[in-house]
Scaffold this motif. Structure first.
Motif, PDB file in Angstrom:
ATOM      1  N   ILE A 139       0.843  -1.202   0.000  1.00 20.61           N
ATOM      2  CA  ILE A 139       0.000   0.000   0.000  1.00 20.61           C
ATOM      3  C   ILE A 139       0.877   1.251   0.000  1.00 20.61           C
ATOM      4  CG2 ILE A 139      -1.679   1.350   1.321  1.00 20.61           C
ATOM      5  CD1 ILE A 139      -2.819  -1.335   2.303  1.00 20.61           C
ATOM      6  N   ILE A 143       1.309   4.557  -2.651  1.00 18.91           N
ATOM      7  CA  ILE A 143       0.616   5.761  -2.203  1.00 18.91           C
ATOM      8  C   ILE A 143       1.310   6.980  -2.818  1.00 18.91           C
ATOM      9  CG2 ILE A 143       1.813   6.521  -0.114  1.00 18.91           C
ATOM     10  CD1 ILE A 143      -0.832   6.275   1.361  1.00 18.91           C
ATOM     11  N   PRO A 144       0.560   7.920  -3.379  1.00 23.05           N
ATOM     12  CA  PRO A 144       1.222   9.134  -3.861  1.00 23.05           C
ATOM     13  C   PRO A 144       1.699   9.959  -2.667  1.00 23.05           C
ATOM     14  CG  PRO A 144      -1.155   9.213  -4.274  1.00 23.05           C
ATOM     15  CD  PRO A 144      -0.885   7.908  -3.628  1.00 23.05           C
ATOM     16  N   PHE A 146       2.629  12.994  -2.126  1.00 22.59           N
ATOM     17  CA  PHE A 146       2.063  14.320  -1.821  1.00 22.59           C
ATOM     18  C   PHE A 146       0.688  14.192  -1.175  1.00 22.59           C
ATOM     19  CE2 PHE A 146      -0.857  14.308  -5.405  1.00 22.59           C
ATOM     20  CZ  PHE A 146      -0.220  13.475  -6.303  1.00 22.59           C
ATOM     21  N   TRP A 147      -0.039  13.128  -1.550  1.00 27.09           N
ATOM     22  CA  TRP A 147      -1.358  12.899  -0.951  1.00 27.09           C
ATOM     23  C   TRP A 147      -1.210  12.482   0.508  1.00 27.09           C
ATOM     24  CZ3 TRP A 147      -4.339   8.057  -0.144  1.00 27.09           C
ATOM     25  CH2 TRP A 147      -5.682   8.306   0.159  1.00 27.09           C
ATOM     26  N   MET A 150      -0.566  15.486   2.530  1.00 30.64           N
ATOM     27  CA  MET A 150      -1.760  16.294   2.807  1.00 30.64           C
ATOM     28  C   MET A 150      -2.631  15.636   3.867  1.00 30.64           C
ATOM     29  SD  MET A 150      -2.444  17.237  -1.134  1.00 30.64           S
ATOM     30  CE  MET A 150      -3.976  18.093  -1.053  1.00 30.64           C
ATOM     31  N   MET A 151      -2.723  14.303   3.836  1.00 28.88           N
ATOM     32  CA  MET A 151      -3.507  13.590   4.841  1.00 28.88           C
ATOM     33  C   MET A 151      -2.883  13.785   6.225  1.00 28.88           C
ATOM     34  SD  MET A 151      -5.890  11.972   3.138  1.00 28.88           S
ATOM     35  CE  MET A 151      -6.383  10.366   3.707  1.00 28.88           C
ATOM     36  N   LEU A 154      -3.733  17.180   7.452  1.00 25.77           N
ATOM     37  CA  LEU A 154      -5.126  17.195   7.897  1.00 25.77           C
ATOM     38  C   LEU A 154      -5.251  16.576   9.288  1.00 25.77           C
ATOM     39  CD1 LEU A 154      -7.965  17.900   6.883  1.00 25.77           C
ATOM     40  CD2 LEU A 154      -8.180  15.562   6.053  1.00 25.77           C
ATOM     41  N   LEU A 158      -4.024  20.095  11.396  1.00 22.98           N
ATOM     42  CA  LEU A 158      -5.290  20.825  11.487  1.00 22.98           C
ATOM     43  C   LEU A 158      -6.189  20.276  12.586  1.00 22.98           C
ATOM     44  CD1 LEU A 158      -6.037  21.371   7.705  1.00 22.98           C
ATOM     45  CD2 LEU A 158      -4.884  22.870   9.333  1.00 22.98           C
ATOM     46  N   HIS A 161      -3.281  19.383  16.047  1.00 24.16           N
ATOM     47  CA  HIS A 161      -2.362  20.487  16.352  1.00 24.16           C
ATOM     48  C   HIS A 161      -1.052  20.004  16.957  1.00 24.16           C
ATOM     49  CE1 HIS A 161      -5.632  23.167  15.447  1.00 24.16           C
ATOM     50  NE2 HIS A 161      -6.395  22.448  16.241  1.00 24.16           N
ATOM     51  N   VAL A 248      11.405  17.499  -3.723  1.00 23.99           N
ATOM     52  CA  VAL A 248      10.990  18.615  -4.574  1.00 23.99           C
ATOM     53  C   VAL A 248       9.460  18.761  -4.533  1.00 23.99           C
ATOM     54  CG1 VAL A 248      10.863  19.376  -6.969  1.00 23.99           C
ATOM     55  CG2 VAL A 248      12.997  18.483  -6.064  1.00 23.99           C
ATOM     56  N   VAL A 249       8.765  17.599  -4.581  1.00 20.78           N
ATOM     57  CA  VAL A 249       7.305  17.632  -4.562  1.00 20.78           C
ATOM     58  C   VAL A 249       6.780  17.915  -3.154  1.00 20.78           C
ATOM     59  CG1 VAL A 249       5.233  16.287  -5.026  1.00 20.78           C
ATOM     60  CG2 VAL A 249       7.219  16.046  -6.502  1.00 20.78           C
ATOM     61  N   THR A 252       6.582  21.414  -1.797  1.00 22.86           N
ATOM     62  CA  THR A 252       5.410  22.180  -2.223  1.00 22.86           C
ATOM     63  C   THR A 252       4.242  21.938  -1.277  1.00 22.86           C
ATOM     64  OG1 THR A 252       6.172  21.744  -4.453  1.00 22.86           O
ATOM     65  CG2 THR A 252       4.005  22.712  -4.238  1.00 22.86           C
ATOM     66  N   VAL A 253       4.068  20.662  -0.859  1.00 19.86           N
ATOM     67  CA  VAL A 253       2.956  20.333   0.030  1.00 19.86           C
ATOM     68  C   VAL A 253       3.084  21.077   1.355  1.00 19.86           C
ATOM     69  CG1 VAL A 253       1.789  18.471   1.256  1.00 19.86           C
ATOM     70  CG2 VAL A 253       2.755  18.046  -0.998  1.00 19.86           C
TER      71      VAL A 253
ATOM     72  N   LEU B 231       1.875   7.479 -10.728  1.00 20.66           N
ATOM     73  CA  LEU B 231       2.323   8.266  -9.569  1.00 20.66           C
ATOM     74  C   LEU B 231       3.142   9.482 -10.004  1.00 20.66           C
ATOM     75  CD1 LEU B 231       3.354   5.457  -7.038  1.00 20.66           C
ATOM     76  CD2 LEU B 231       1.392   6.973  -6.902  1.00 20.66           C
ATOM     77  N   LEU B 276      -4.053   5.936  -5.588  1.00 21.67           N
ATOM     78  CA  LEU B 276      -3.541   4.825  -4.788  1.00 21.67           C
ATOM     79  C   LEU B 276      -4.006   3.484  -5.352  1.00 21.67           C
ATOM     80  CD1 LEU B 276      -2.251   3.546  -2.262  1.00 21.67           C
ATOM     81  CD2 LEU B 276      -4.347   4.046  -1.033  1.00 21.67           C
ATOM     82  N   MET B 280      -1.745   0.742  -7.093  1.00 26.39           N
ATOM     83  CA  MET B 280      -1.581  -0.502  -6.344  1.00 26.39           C
ATOM     84  C   MET B 280      -2.054  -1.697  -7.160  1.00 26.39           C
ATOM     85  SD  MET B 280      -2.572  -1.198  -2.419  1.00 26.39           S
ATOM     86  CE  MET B 280      -4.277  -1.586  -2.668  1.00 26.39           C
TER      87      MET B 280
END
Lengths: 310, 299
Positions: A139, A143-144, A146-147, A150-151, A154, A158, A161, A248-249, A252-253, B231, B276, B280
């Motif tokens: 998995i 997984i990307p 950058f995603w 972001m998770m 979150l 957010l 804290h 590099v990516v 940005t995040v 990706l 994903l 995958m």
């Protein structure tokens, strides 16, 4: 031995020159004149000529390539930014430590996590733990990043804290980006270590070790692990390159003011000298890491040592 | 004359029958592998969605803006909610499948064709050609792939075609190495010598006798390559260097979602899960095919 070291070090020079040639060529493929892109369509000819002269764009391709190389070798001069007119080398040096830190920390953690869990997974093959680890690794390898980043923002910034969501002001701000980068690198290393370990365990010398009565623990940690880790060292080096690219990516995040942000903004500004020098810088760093990996290899793999003994 | 003296090695019926049963055997092993089948099922769903994207959610609904429906959470009307311009996220995810899958497929197949040409030249002819090609490949492999793609997009400008070119340039070097090593390892088998003695042309030997015997490795590499490309392309689009809005692309949708993490976290879920799952499924299938082709490697 030193013969091999010298040979390998010298071999890096043509590779670096090749990298320079490739990046320089790609960056010269831009359709249209850079001066027009920067100064706008309404700029008069005098301004364009001045711009071209300042940045050495009035020469032919081979001449420009030669001048670029000459300036780098003699003065460490990578050209001037089209936008700020500052030497790009200085701009890169200011940003570089952050990106280097991100990549190094993430490789360190991914190596610890990936290699340990990879060995565990292989030793306990077919167990529930092995199945869980392999599925998790699969998995996280898909997984990307950058995603995932972001998770994490979150969840941990957010909602809980616990860590800052952006910047690079304190050690806390490195936690989430390093975690993001480390997780996918660790997944790759786990898969690699596991298969290398499984392959080694099936070797005949391992059967011999078992047959002569070595304890299962010794067989794994003294006989198998050492040999299984050899290919893992190489993939660690490659992961470092991937992490540099990933940084590099990820910058940005997390709005981290590193080399990645510099590159992305420079591309938007069409600031080609800055883009080119930054990419060269990271590629050169990767070459150096692979050089170090090869040298480490030479020291830990007796087969290479014996080749150069005479 | 030659034909009369020697058996035509192409149409010995026994060999044909063997080939078929070999493929069947591989399929039988693949079918028993539950994770690989799960991967194939998920990938199959994505392929169907991509093929019938216009039936499921026409392109117009993916780009149609509705200022009265901005940032609406998922509902019966909008399954995945709406984004900051009131566009239907479900339609954008569906249309995005078409974009991502075609980038993955075209990059993999395109780079495979280029790699077969150069890898065969290097592996089959050897000598200076081999040295030259491999040295160039080594240099390319020294540039982290996302940086290489980034350089191409930076120079040519961000759009779909340039993104494809960029992804291909960074995928080709590794594949050339693979094809080269395959040709070296299969090339000195006796049946290849036999084909050579028989007088087959080089192209025929490469395409008919060498590459088919390395099909397993090539299929696995291509399948996993699609995952890597999905990706990579999403990453580039995320930082604004790939597919440009308003075109629906999962990476750039996530980039837009990053502004509304707190207000509209659901914007994050669907494109991310799509990337994903599609990546995958290719990886699972690739792993499974590898095991099916070479049962020794399993475990």
């Amino acid at each position: 031995m030193y013969k091999y070291v010298i040979k390998r070090v010298l071999l890096t020079i043509p590779v670096l020159l090749g990298v320079l040639l490739i990046v320089f060529t790609i960056m010269s493929l831009t359709p249209g004149e850079p001066a027009r892109l920067i100064l706008g369509a309404s700029a008069d000819q005098a301004a364009i000529d001045a711009f071209n002269q300042l940045h050495g764009l009035d020469a032919t391709f081979p001449e420009r390539l030669w001048n670029y190389l000459k300036d780098i070798v003699t003065d460490l001069d990578f050209g001037r930014s089209y936008r700020s007119d500052k030497p790009v080398f200085d701009m890169i040096l200011g940003r570089f430590p952050i990106t280097f830190m991100l990549a190094t920390l993430s490789i360190f953690f991914s190596a610890v996590i990936g290699i340990v869990l990879g060995v565990v997974s292989a030793v306990k093959q077919y167990s529930k733990l092995d199945a869980t680890l392999t599925v998790t690794a699969m998995i996280f390898a898909s997984i990307p990043s950058f995603w995932l980043g972001m998770m994490l923002i979150l969840g941990f910034s957010l909602n809980l804290h616990m860590f800052p969501s952006h910047g690079a002001d304190s050690w806390q701000s490195y936690v989430l980006p390093v975690l993001t980068l480390a997780v996918s690198a660790a997944a790759g290393l786990l898969r690699m270590t596991r298969s290398a370990m499984l392959e080694t365990i099936r070797m005949e010398y391992i059967r011999t070790a078992r047959a002569k009565g070595a304890s299962p623990r010794d067989v794994i940690y003294k006989h198998a692990l050492k040999n299984a880790l050899l290919p893992v060292v190489t993939s660690l080096g490659i992961s470092f390159g991937t992490s540099l690219g990933g940084a590099v990516v990820i910058e940005t995040v997390f709005s981290i003011p590193g080399l990645g942000m510099l590159i992305v903004n420079a591309i938007r500004d069409k600031d080609f000298p800055l883009v080119m020098a930054s990419i060269l810088f990271l590629a050169a760093l990767f070459c150096l890491v692979m050089l170090i990996v090869d040298l480490i290899y030479a020291f830990i793999d007796p087969r290479i040592k014996s080749k150069y003994l005479n | 004359m030659k034909k009369n003296l020697l058996i035509n090695i192409d149409d010995v019926s026994g060999i044909k029958a063997d080939k078929e049963s070999h493929a069947k055997e591989i399929w039988r092993r693949l079918r028993k592998n539950k994770t690989a089948m799960a991967g194939m099922l998920i990938l199959g769903i994505f392929v169907l969605v991509a093929l019938f994207a216009d039936v499921i959610a026409p392109y117009e609904t993916a780009v149609a803006q509705d200022s009265s429906m901005r940032l609406q959470p998922p509902s019966a009307e909008h399954f995945f909610g709406t984004d900051r311009l009131g566009r239907d996220v479900f339609a954008r995810v569906v249309q995005g499948a078409r974009v991502s899958l075609s980038i993955g497929l075209f990059t993999s197949l395109g780079s495979l064709i280029i790699a077969v040409i150069f890898g065969s030249l290097a592996g089959y002819y050897g000598g200076k050609t081999e040295t030259l090609i491999l040295r160039i490949v080594d240099v390319f492999m020294c540039i982290p792939s996302i940086l290489l793609s980034l350089a191409v997009v930076a120079a040519l400008g961000p759009n779909m075609i340039n993104l494809l070119i960029a992804m291909m340039i960074s995928a080709v070097p590794g594949k050339i190495r693979l094809i080269h090593s395959v040709i070296l390892s299969v090339g000195d088998q006796e049946y290849v010598d036999a084909a050579r003695v028989y007088g087959c042309s080089d192209a025929r030997i490469i395409f008919k006798y060498i590459l088919p015997n390395a099909l397993g490795v090539i299929i696995v590499d291509t399948t996993m390559g699609i995952a890597g490309t999905i990706l990579g392309a999403a990453s580039l689009s995320f930082i604004g260097m790939g597919i440009q809005p308003p075109a629906p692309e999962w990476g750039s949708m996530l980039s837009e979602a990053s502004e509304f993490l707190r207000r509209a976290p659901y914007l994050l879920v669907f494109p991310g899960v799509s990337i994903l799952l599609s990546a995958m499924s290719c990886n699972l299938l690739g792993d499974g095919i590898r095991d099916a082709f070479d049962p020794k490697l399993k475990d």
